[in-house]
Design a protein around this motif. Structure first.
Motif, mmCIF file in Angstrom:
data_model
loop_
_atom_site.group_PDB
_atom_site.id
_atom_site.type_symbol
_atom_site.label_atom_id
_atom_site.label_comp_id
_atom_site.label_asym_id
_atom_site.label_seq_id
_atom_site.Cartn_x
_atom_site.Cartn_y
_atom_site.Cartn_z
ATOM 1 N N ASP A 173 0.964 -1.214 0.090
ATOM 2 C CA ASP A 173 -0.134 0.173 0.264
ATOM 3 C C ASP A 173 0.522 1.548 -0.031
ATOM 4 O OD1 ASP A 173 -1.674 1.818 0.167
ATOM 5 O OD2 ASP A 173 -2.275 1.699 1.952
ATOM 6 N N SER A 175 -0.116 4.347 -0.515
ATOM 7 C CA SER A 175 -1.467 5.728 -0.721
ATOM 8 C C SER A 175 -0.681 6.459 -0.120
ATOM 9 C CB SER A 175 -2.974 5.176 -0.969
ATOM 10 O OG SER A 175 -2.583 4.078 0.266
ATOM 11 N N LYS A 176 0.166 6.425 1.351
ATOM 12 C CA LYS A 176 -0.361 6.824 2.036
ATOM 13 C C LYS A 176 1.803 7.772 2.507
ATOM 14 C CE LYS A 176 -3.722 4.879 5.068
ATOM 15 N NZ LYS A 176 -4.213 4.480 6.683
ATOM 16 N N THR A 218 4.083 9.990 0.859
ATOM 17 C CA THR A 218 4.830 10.618 0.063
ATOM 18 C C THR A 218 5.844 10.728 -1.300
ATOM 19 O OG1 THR A 218 6.504 11.387 1.171
ATOM 20 C CG2 THR A 218 4.620 12.524 2.152
#
Length: 258
Positions: free
Chosen positions: A251, A253-254, A256
């Motif tokens: 994952d 997505s979080k 940067t």
């Protein structure tokens, strides 16, 4: 030295055989070192006229052993990486290089083929460069050599989406000389190696040099290796390797962009 790379010299041909079939020939630091030793020996020994890469088992190589990458990503001392030494030796090799590839050729298993002068694929071969899947970047000057060979969009799909090329597609793209049944692969590659030993070595060396832009290859390798080492220290890389170890989808997505 390692038992996972068998080095044999006969009839002017050095054969480097990846022999870690239980791990799909995943490349450890010691294996990279052994292959580098072989390439360096070939450059120094005039009796060695050709280098042939092949592998035991049903895969050419699963690519870099991810345990080594994971250790580096998590700040653990995995020892000095021999992968870049091997890549650099591939780039500057003057001897003809031949590869006999069956099954999966992942990561450097595919990018090293861009430095081989003759490539023979078994009909089971699949070429894969899933660097972005591991939050890394291409290496071995492949970010320049692969698009130059097969075009930008197809190369980008291999790098960014991890799309594989099967043997027939690789042949069509110009990444291989021939596709043969797996049972005939080694004999076909050896036949080509023997033919090269009968050619004038000096002429072969100069011909290879004329066909390669060494200044560009060296510069691209340097640029890639610096970015590769940086990428190993990112949160994205740590997530990628953790996900692989935990057998889950990563994952990102979080995290940067960086």
């Amino acid at each position: 030295m390692t038992e996972h790379v068998k080095t044999e010299v006969a009839a002017g041909i050095m054969t480097l055989t990846l022999s870690r079939a239980d791990k799909k020939n995943a490349l450890s630091n010691a294996m990279y070192s052994a292959m580098s030793d072989g390439l360096e020996r070939a450059e120094q020994d005039p009796a060695i006229r050709v280098v042939l890469f092949q592998a035991d088992g049903d895969s050419f190589t699963a690519g870099n052993d991810l345990a080594d990458f994971s250790a580096q990503a998590n700040g653990k001392d995995a020892g000095e990486s021999q992968a870049f030494r091997f890549i650099n030796n591939l780039g500057k090799a003057t001897r003809p290089l031949i590869a006999a590839v069956q099954g999966n050729a992942v990561g450097v298993g595919t990018t090293m083929l861009l430095h081989c002068d003759l490539v023979f694929l078994a009909d089971t071969a699949r070429l894969m460069t899933p660097f972005v899947n591991l939050a890394l970047v291409p290496e071995a000057a492949s970010s320049w050599l692969l698009p130059a060979r097969i075009g930008h969009v197809r190369a980008y799909a291999m790098f960014a989406l991890g799309e594989p090329l099967d043997a027939s597609a690789a042949l069509t793209c110009g990444l291989a000389n021939a596709v043969v049944p797996a049972a005939e692969l080694r004999a076909r590659a050896w036949q080509a190696a023997e033919a090269l030993t009968q050619r004038p070595a000096g002429s072969l060396s100069h011909t290879k040099a004329l066909m390669r832009d060494m200044e560009r290859i060296t510069a691209q390798m340097s640029r890639e290796s610096a970015l590769f080492r940086e990428r190993l220290q990112t949160g994205e890389a740590r997530e990628a390797f953790a996900a692989f170890a935990e057998r889950r989808k990563p994952d990102f997505s979080k995290l940067t962009v960086g």
